[in-house]
Design an enzyme around this catalytic site. Structure first.
Site, PDB file in Angstrom:
ATOM      1  N   HIS A 226       1.052  -1.164   0.127  1.00  0.00           N
ATOM      2  CA  HIS A 226       0.031   0.015   0.065  1.00  0.00           C
ATOM      3  C   HIS A 226       0.955   1.301   0.049  1.00  0.00           C
ATOM      4  CE1 HIS A 226      -3.873  -2.385   0.991  1.00  0.00           C
ATOM      5  NE2 HIS A 226      -2.922  -3.161   1.611  1.00  0.00           N
TER       6      HIS A 226
ATOM      7  N   SER B 146      17.023  17.071 -18.027  1.00  0.00           N
ATOM      8  CA  SER B 146      16.265  18.414 -17.971  1.00  0.00           C
ATOM      9  C   SER B 146      17.093  19.494 -18.980  1.00  0.00           C
ATOM     10  CB  SER B 146      16.006  18.738 -16.451  1.00  0.00           C
ATOM     11  OG  SER B 146      15.480  20.128 -16.603  1.00  0.00           O
TER      12      SER B 146
ATOM     13  N   GLU C 159      10.767   4.740 -17.979  1.00  0.00           N
ATOM     14  CA  GLU C 159       9.642   5.589 -18.609  1.00  0.00           C
ATOM     15  C   GLU C 159       9.078   5.142 -20.023  1.00  0.00           C
ATOM     16  OE1 GLU C 159      10.399   9.603 -16.226  1.00  0.00           O
ATOM     17  OE2 GLU C 159      11.067   9.255 -18.384  1.00  0.00           O
TER      18      GLU C 159
END
Length: 487
Positions: free
Chosen positions: A208, A338, A351
């Site tokens: 969780h 970035s 990703e």
């Protein structure tokens, strides 16, 4: 023998692939004459399809044509063995089919995915290219349909309705066996090797998204490998339906215009040529009226995508940081992350795998929906299904290869960070439950959290355990158990 079949052997020449022509030439079909590029082997029906279905940039995948080469070669060999096709015609067709299989004629297979749902235009594209190439090899006039006709000779005993699903199955099996599974197996092996080296590195578990009892890094990674191994098993099992071939059913499954034993013999010949256990579909009406085997096979690819998404997401969560995240894993730094934040590095391979998995899940929706759209004796949604299947297999294979090479192989542990999480966890209190009861153990954990003290301090303050019992019981390495058969 058909009247369209010449009886004299004109002899085959060793002409290189290509047509030295400029401008246009005239081809014909049953609807009339059509102008086609003079330096291409395709004919009238291919040109009509290019005109009517110039939609987007989605071209029919070349593997479907390579697979079609096996279909046309096998049919020519069987037709010749049955005395329906002269040996010299057979040889010319087989030569052109071999060139198709090898990809040497790829530029002559230009059709779009968005065409007739039966795949008729792609079948005729193959028939026309093989016919014209065979005519060239025999010294004839390209576009004359003599002495090799696209319908009467190359398509003898066949229909688009039985050959296109056959080519779909051949192409899909090749994509799974040759392209996908080797890369998935390598990824699983790499994860297992990393896992074996980290079996004694204890870390805190998480359920969780909250702290849980400990396990080892190796156990966690073996869990990932187990997911992939199970998915591979499902993919292999899903191939069974793809080994059944519709060829020989002709238009509606009855086998009209195909001789007795044609379906059996062609399937056996395709199995011989490909080295795969193809057989004739025992129920041609199911094989041609539905595409259920393709739907089930793509579901196997979907299962792999689901597993890969979980693994990639776990890795990027565990690598989050480097200062303000979990930071248990150090992923390879492959490129700047970035354009504005200097020094930032992102989990790009993870990703990519997530995006690939999303695409495959979307492809599966399209495949399942298209599979539900069969009507009577034909499912006319074939091109979109094979396009999505081959796309899924390719991106999964390439994604697994790059994920393994540029992420998994170079991933390392931040053992100090992992150790600090274990040391600071209050969920280790679970080991005390058998000794002092669940409620007492819960109160110890609650006090440790509320007062900001260690679990040991809270346990001793409770008076329920002494230092010796605590130190003997709260041993993270002894708490991890096995969790793996034979571990």
């Amino acid at each position: 023998m058909s009247s369209t079949q010449a009886t004299k052997d004109p002899g085959m020449t060793e002409l290189p692939i290509g047509i030295a022509a400029v401008g246009m030439r005239t081809e014909f079909d049953s609807m009339g004459e059509v102008e086609v590029p003079g330096n291409r082997y395709w004919g009238a029906q291919t040109e009509r399809s290019l005109h009517h279905f110039n939609i987007g940039g989605d071209r029919m995948p070349k593997p479907i044509y390579h697979a079609y080469g096996y279909v046309k070669k096998a049919c020519a060999l069987v037709n010749a063995s049955a005395g329906r096709l002269p040996a010299w015609k057979r040889d010319a067709i087989v030569r052109a089919a071999d060139e198709t299989i090898a990809g040497k004629l790829d530029e002559h297979y230009p059709l779009f995915v968005w065409q007739t749902g039966s795949g008729t235009q792609s079948n005729m594209n193959v028939n026309e290219v093989i016919s014209n190439r065979a005519i060239q090899l025999l010294g004839g006039v390209i576009g004359s349909q003599k002495p090799i006709g696209p319908n009467d000779d190359v398509n003898m005993g066949q229909s688009s309705n039985d050959t296109f699903p056959t080519a779909m199955h051949i192409a899909s099996i090749d994509a799974v066996d040759t392209v996908l599974l080797p890369q998935v197996e390598k990824l699983a092996e790499t994860i297992e090797r990393k896992a074996d080296g980290w079996m004694n590195v204890v870390k805190i578990g998480r359920t969780h998204l909250e702290d849980a009892v400990p396990l080892t890094v190796g156990q966690e990674w073996h869990g990932w490998a187990g997911q992939i191994r199970a998915a591979v098993g499902d993919i292999k099992a899903s191939r069974r339906g793809l080994y059944e071939l519709a060829v020989g059913g002709t238009a509606v499954g009855t086998g009209l215009n195909a001789p007795d034993g044609f379906s059996r013999d062609v399937a056996a010949k395709i199995a011989e040529l490909t080295g795969k256990p193809f057989v004739t579909a025992p129920n041609k009406f199911a094989a041609q009226g539905s595409l259920d085997a393709m739907v089930r096979a793509h579901a196997g690819l979907r299962g792999l995508a689901v597993s890969l998404m979980k693994i990639a997401n776990d890795m990027r969560w565990l690598a989050s940081g480097p200062r303000c995240g979990l930071s248990e894993l150090n992923l390879p730094s492959n490129e700047p992350g970035s354009s504005i934040m200097p020094g930032k590095v992102n989990p790009t391979q993870c990703e990519a795998i997530v995006m690939i998995s999303i695409q495959v899940l979307g492809n599966d929706c399209a495949v399942a929906f298209a599979g539900s759209q069969g009507n009577f004796q034909l499912n006319a949604m074939r091109p979109v299904i094979i396009n999505n299947f081959l796309h899924s297999a390719l991106i999964l294979a390439d994604g697994c290869a790059k994920f393994r090479e540029f992420s998994v192989e170079g991933t390392e542990l931040d053992t100090a960070k992992i150790g600090s999480y274990v040391e600071g966890s209050v969920m280790l209190v679970t080991a005390l439950s058998p000794l002092i009861g669940y409620q007492n153990a819960a109160h110890i954990a609650e006090r440790a959290i509320a007062d900001g003290i260690t679990l040991r301090e809270a346990a001793l303050a409770s008076g329920k355990v002494d230092a010796a019992v605590f130190d003997r019981t709260i041993n993270p390495l002894q708490m991890v158990g096995e969790g793996l058969a034979g571990a």
